[in-house]
Design a protein around this motif. Structure first.
Motif, PDB file in Angstrom:
ATOM      1  N   VAL A 142       0.869  -1.175   0.000  1.00  0.00           N
ATOM      2  CA  VAL A 142       0.000   0.000   0.000  1.00  0.00           C
ATOM      3  C   VAL A 142       0.904   1.223   0.000  1.00  0.00           C
ATOM      4  O   VAL A 142       1.907   1.260   0.721  1.00  0.00           O
ATOM      5  CB  VAL A 142      -0.911   0.005   1.250  1.00  0.00           C
ATOM      6  CG1 VAL A 142      -1.659   1.316   1.379  1.00  0.00           C
ATOM      7  CG2 VAL A 142      -1.883  -1.158   1.213  1.00  0.00           C
ATOM      8  N   GLY A 143       0.554   2.208  -0.814  1.00  0.00           N
ATOM      9  CA  GLY A 143       1.358   3.423  -0.858  1.00  0.00           C
ATOM     10  C   GLY A 143       0.514   4.671  -1.031  1.00  0.00           C
ATOM     11  O   GLY A 143      -0.501   4.657  -1.724  1.00  0.00           O
ATOM     12  N   ARG A 144       0.935   5.728  -0.356  1.00  0.00           N
ATOM     13  CA  ARG A 144       0.294   7.038  -0.509  1.00  0.00           C
ATOM     14  C   ARG A 144       1.391   8.027  -0.872  1.00  0.00           C
ATOM     15  O   ARG A 144       2.438   8.069  -0.226  1.00  0.00           O
ATOM     16  CB  ARG A 144      -0.388   7.456   0.796  1.00  0.00           C
ATOM     17  CG  ARG A 144      -0.986   8.852   0.738  1.00  0.00           C
ATOM     18  CD  ARG A 144      -1.807   9.184   1.953  1.00  0.00           C
ATOM     19  NE  ARG A 144      -1.011   9.147   3.176  1.00  0.00           N
ATOM     20  CZ  ARG A 144      -1.526   9.284   4.392  1.00  0.00           C
ATOM     21  NH1 ARG A 144      -2.825   9.443   4.565  1.00  0.00           N
ATOM     22  NH2 ARG A 144      -0.741   9.249   5.453  1.00  0.00           N
ATOM     23  N   TYR A 145       1.158   8.789  -1.931  1.00  0.00           N
ATOM     24  CA  TYR A 145       2.182   9.672  -2.462  1.00  0.00           C
ATOM     25  C   TYR A 145       1.607  11.063  -2.696  1.00  0.00           C
ATOM     26  O   TYR A 145       0.814  11.259  -3.608  1.00  0.00           O
ATOM     27  CB  TYR A 145       2.758   9.096  -3.756  1.00  0.00           C
ATOM     28  CG  TYR A 145       3.158   7.649  -3.566  1.00  0.00           C
ATOM     29  CD1 TYR A 145       4.354   7.326  -2.932  1.00  0.00           C
ATOM     30  CD2 TYR A 145       2.315   6.621  -3.943  1.00  0.00           C
ATOM     31  CE1 TYR A 145       4.699   6.010  -2.705  1.00  0.00           C
ATOM     32  CE2 TYR A 145       2.660   5.294  -3.726  1.00  0.00           C
ATOM     33  CZ  TYR A 145       3.855   4.999  -3.109  1.00  0.00           C
ATOM     34  OH  TYR A 145       4.196   3.698  -2.875  1.00  0.00           O
ATOM     35  N   ALA A 146       2.006  12.002  -1.875  1.00  0.00           N
ATOM     36  CA  ALA A 146       1.577  13.388  -2.029  1.00  0.00           C
ATOM     37  C   ALA A 146       2.570  14.104  -2.927  1.00  0.00           C
ATOM     38  O   ALA A 146       3.776  13.922  -2.800  1.00  0.00           O
ATOM     39  CB  ALA A 146       1.499  14.072  -0.668  1.00  0.00           C
ATOM     40  N   GLY A 147       2.082  14.869  -3.856  1.00  0.00           N
ATOM     41  CA  GLY A 147       2.958  15.642  -4.726  1.00  0.00           C
ATOM     42  C   GLY A 147       3.477  14.882  -5.915  1.00  0.00           C
ATOM     43  O   GLY A 147       4.239  15.421  -6.705  1.00  0.00           O
ATOM     44  N   ALA A 148       3.086  13.619  -6.085  1.00  0.00           N
ATOM     45  CA  ALA A 148       3.561  12.838  -7.223  1.00  0.00           C
ATOM     46  C   ALA A 148       2.758  13.132  -8.482  1.00  0.00           C
ATOM     47  O   ALA A 148       3.155  12.752  -9.564  1.00  0.00           O
ATOM     48  CB  ALA A 148       3.487  11.344  -6.907  1.00  0.00           C
ATOM     49  N   SER A 149       1.649  13.817  -8.335  1.00  0.00           N
ATOM     50  CA  SER A 149       0.780  14.087  -9.482  1.00  0.00           C
ATOM     51  C   SER A 149       0.062  15.409  -9.297  1.00  0.00           C
ATOM     52  O   SER A 149      -0.289  15.774  -8.170  1.00  0.00           O
ATOM     53  CB  SER A 149      -0.251  12.962  -9.621  1.00  0.00           C
ATOM     54  OG  SER A 149      -1.254  13.315 -10.528  1.00  0.00           O
ATOM     55  N   PRO A 150      -0.209  16.097 -10.383  1.00  0.00           N
ATOM     56  CA  PRO A 150      -1.004  17.320 -10.275  1.00  0.00           C
ATOM     57  C   PRO A 150      -2.452  17.019  -9.880  1.00  0.00           C
ATOM     58  O   PRO A 150      -3.199  17.915  -9.500  1.00  0.00           O
ATOM     59  CB  PRO A 150      -0.929  17.939 -11.673  1.00  0.00           C
ATOM     60  CG  PRO A 150      -0.525  16.834 -12.578  1.00  0.00           C
ATOM     61  CD  PRO A 150       0.247  15.859 -11.745  1.00  0.00           C
TER      62      PRO A 150
END
Length: 153
Positions: free
Chosen positions: A129-137
């Motif tokens: 499971v992963g959460r990525y802030a700022g990886a996409s507009p």
């Protein structure tokens, strides 16, 4: 943040990549794929909109690129800006996989988002499971990836 996403993804598939690939279990690819789907649907809190794919090859060629056979089945889905309830349900479902022989692996990226984690069973099936802030507009990306062991067929 894109680097963290790439590192986390590589950490998930790295368990299957080596210079001299050897299958880790005695399963057919179809059997492994079925287990990957079962594992994924046990964790993802809604009906998946994706299917499995033949994942990365478990060998490495002279250029350093993955190649197969053997191969690993993989299933992955992402959502953007999920509710906290969605994240909490996913994490609870993932933790419940410990009752099915999965155990948490050490964090691949120390100090990373505490939501990011992966579990693996003795046969080499894994769920991350992963959460990525700022990886996409598009906002915060949250996803689950299930992967099977290397299958030589």
């Amino acid at each position: 943040m894109r680097i963290l996403f790439a590192v986390a993804t590589l950490a998930l598939i790295a368990a299957c990549t080596n210079d001299k690939p050897t299958p880790s279990v005695d399963l057919t690819y179809d059997d492994a794929e079925r287990v990957v789907v079962e594992n994924f649907t046990a964790v993802w809190p809604v009906r998946p909109t994706v299917t499995t794919s033949r994942g990365p090859g478990c060998g490495t060629n002279a250029a350093g690129m993955s190649e197969g056979p053997p191969w690993a089945a993989i299933m992955s889905e992402d959502v953007y800006n999920p509710s906290q309830e969605f994240i909490d349900k996913t994490l609870a479902n993932l933790e419940a996989m410990t009752a099915h022989g999965f155990s948490r692996r050490p964090d691949a990226v120390p100090g990373d988002d505490p939501v990011n984690r992966s579990y693996e069973d003795e046969r080499g099936f894994s769920i991350a499971v992963g959460r990525y802030a700022g990886a996409s507009p598009d906002g915060v990306k949250f996803g689950v990836t299930a992967k099977g062991p290397c299958i030589d067929e």
